[in-house]
Design an enzyme around this catalytic site. Structure first.
Site, PDB file in Angstrom:
ATOM      1  N   GLU A 241      -0.461  13.187   5.295  1.00  0.00           N
ATOM      2  CA  GLU A 241      -1.209  14.211   4.545  1.00  0.00           C
ATOM      3  C   GLU A 241      -2.615  14.277   5.111  1.00  0.00           C
ATOM      4  OE1 GLU A 241      -1.441  13.773   0.277  1.00  0.00           O
ATOM      5  OE2 GLU A 241       0.691  13.250   0.141  1.00  0.00           O
TER       6      GLU A 241
ATOM      7  N   GLU B  51       1.527   6.641  -1.723  1.00  0.00           N
ATOM      8  CA  GLU B  51       0.228   6.227  -2.260  1.00  0.00           C
ATOM      9  C   GLU B  51       0.336   5.275  -3.449  1.00  0.00           C
ATOM     10  OE1 GLU B  51      -1.917   9.843  -3.035  1.00  0.00           O
ATOM     11  OE2 GLU B  51      -2.152  10.314  -0.927  1.00  0.00           O
TER      12      GLU B  51
HETATM   13  O1  IFM Z   1      -1.999  16.430  -4.035  1.00  0.00           O
HETATM   14  C1  IFM Z   1      -2.206  15.107  -3.660  1.00  0.00           C
HETATM   15  C2  IFM Z   1      -0.903  14.475  -3.231  1.00  0.00           C
HETATM   16  O2  IFM Z   1       0.069  14.551  -4.214  1.00  0.00           O
HETATM   17  C3  IFM Z   1      -1.123  13.023  -2.893  1.00  0.00           C
HETATM   18  N1  IFM Z   1      -2.184  12.874  -1.953  1.00  0.00           N
HETATM   19  C4  IFM Z   1      -3.431  13.543  -2.235  1.00  0.00           C
HETATM   20  C5  IFM Z   1      -3.187  15.008  -2.530  1.00  0.00           C
HETATM   21  C6  IFM Z   1      -4.501  15.719  -2.831  1.00  0.00           C
HETATM   22  O3  IFM Z   1      -5.116  15.158  -3.948  1.00  0.00           O
END
Ligand code: IFM
Length: 469
Positions: free
Chosen positions: A357, A166
């Site tokens: 994710e 990210e």
């Molecule tokens: O916890 C975070 C993760 O570290 C990165 N992506 C989003 C998740 C939720 O906010």
């Protein structure tokens, strides 16, 4: 009832990151990270907490592998802590740090779980921050060195590598808005940081390919589709504006070797570029950034609805009151995942896509029997997995899904207040207890399919996790 089945070789996983679960801050020769320093700053973390112990995965990783084995998953996405391996960011390697990940990788493979490590999930060594951090171009060399050190040690067993998690969050939350470490509020620095992250990714891809023949390499982007609040010209342009800097600023250089011209013009107009030029972009940078990759990792949580405000500026607006929000205030919008996957496939054509994710924060207390019956999380997973399956049917080369997250953990500036885990963690004892969503996910993994409609979920029990079960 409609059943969404997945291809035979589909990867089912869970995802975590080192700074959110590992702990062991002062152990095994680990250096200081920017998140250690940030959490030490009074008022930075909502609940005043830190991640010095977090889920104590540093000591309990074997138990966590047993949890994964129980879930039946065949892939695990985690991150390596740069300060644990190179405590000063460059130079002297901490052998104990590499040994830790070496043992973790062996444990995963022994359990039949494919490791999917991410090199950078936000925990820059503080020593590098002291030299200017991601805002300084020299960090790119440091990252390539780190990638080389790690992949030469683990590359005989680890084939799948992800460079950076990210980049938007690092650039904007960390350097433009100051909500994340290192807590800077400097939009011009944020743009330099974004470029150095992309360049570091490109350099690392080359380092990994040199070190690991046959490696499969990707980067993770948190893709957020932007929808206009109305079909007015102003709202449509506000959605374009958001998409330009949130999504295309990162994807266009990676897949097309250029920054999006309209978004560059937006940055100049807002005064966020120090001059009319992207002066930090040097000859050869964009070619390095666009070094071909094997997969794109997509973190999907929600969409954003954009509008033009009374001052003519773009702003995000709240979803309609009948739309469900998670504890993060993020709208539950599974259709956006289907839209995102098709869009990425058609616009950028990465060879493979992984959902690296996807998940939801809900704080469901245990019932009288101790059971955490997190029906909203089950529904979130079910509807998003259904959307993912429909995208595969529509031709998207989606190869796997990693639920965020295995454990309740340190949710950055929110501390421990936002709970994303399939497994609850008692942060006094670090005891793990699978929630009902963990039982549901286990069934989905075993079936390689999800049902479109909700099914009652009361099969969990209140016992803490016992790896013999
Ligand atoms: O916890 C975070 C993760 O570290 C990165 N992506 C989003 C998740 C939720 O906010």
């Amino acid at each position: 009832m409609t059943r969404y089945a997945f291809p035979d070789n589909f990867l089912w996983g869970v995802a975590t990151s080192a700074p959110q679960i590992e702990g062991g801050r002062h152990e095994g020769g680990r250096g200081v990270s920017i998140w250690d320093r940030y959490a030490d700053t009074p008022g930075a973390i909502a609940d005043g907490s830190h991640a010095d112990v977090a889920c104590d995965h540093f000591h309990r990783w074997r138990e966590d592998i047993e949890l994964m084995r129980w879930l039946g998953i065949n892939a695990y996405r985690f991150s390596l802590a740069w300060p644990r391996i190179l405590p000063n960011g460059t130079g002297a390697v901490n052998a104990a740090g590499l040994d830790f990940y070496d043992a973790l990788v062996d444990g995963l493979l022994e359990a039949g779980i494919e490791p999917y490590p991410t090199l950078y999930h936000w925990d820059l060594p503080q020593a590098l921050q002291d030299r200017g951090g991601w805002g300084e171009r020299s960090v790119v060399d440091a990252f390539a060195e780190y990638a080389d050190v790690v992949t030469r040690r683990l590359g005989d067993r680890v084939r799948n590598w992800t460079t950076i998690n990210e980049p938007w969050c690092i650039a904007v939350l960390g350097h433009e808005e100051g909500h994340h470490a290192p807590g800077h509020k400097d939009p011009a620095e944020g743009l330099r940081v974004a470029h150095h992250l992309l360049l570091a990714h490109g350099r690392a891809v080359r380092a990994i390919r040199d070190a690991v023949p046959g490696a499969k390499i990707g980067i993770v982007h948190n893709h957020t589709p932007a929808h206009p609040a109305t079909d007015s010209h102003g709202d449509t342009d506000a959605a374009r504006w958001f998409d330009g800097f949130f999504n295309r600023w990162f994807l266009d250089p990676l897949f097309r070797g250029r920054y999006p011209a309209d978004a560059v013009a937006d940055r100049i107009a807002s005064g966020h570029l120090e001059g009319p030029e992207m002066h930090f972009v040097q000859a050869g940078d964009l070619a390095a950034i666009a070094t071909p990759i094997d997969f794109l990792g997509v973190n999907y949580y929600s969409r954003v609805i954009m509008s033009q405000n009374v001052d003519g500026r773009p702003e995000a607006v709240k979803a309609a009151p009948d739309h469900e929000l998670t504890d993060m205030g993020w709208e539950v919008h599974p259709e956006g995942l289907h839209e995102t996957l098709l869009h990425l496939h058609r616009e950028y054509g990465p060879p493979e896509i992984f959902i690296t994710e996807n998940g939801a924060a809900y704080d469901d207390p245990p019932g009288p029997d101790g059971l955490i019956d997190d029906v909203r999380r089950i529904d979130y997973l079910r509807t998003h997995l259904s959307a993912a399956s429909r995208a595969i049917a529509d031709g998207v080369p989606l190869a796997g899904y990693f639920a965020w997250s295995l454990l309740d953990n340190f949710e950055w500036a929110h501390g421990y207040q936002k709970k994303f885990g399939l497994v609850a963690v008692d942060f006094d004892t670090c005891e793990r207890t699978p929630k009902n969503s963990a039982h549901w996910y286990r069934d989905a993994v075993a079936a390689n399919a999800v049902d479109a409609a909700a099914t009652p979920s009361t099969r969990g029990d209140s016992r803490v996790f016992d790896s013999r079960n």
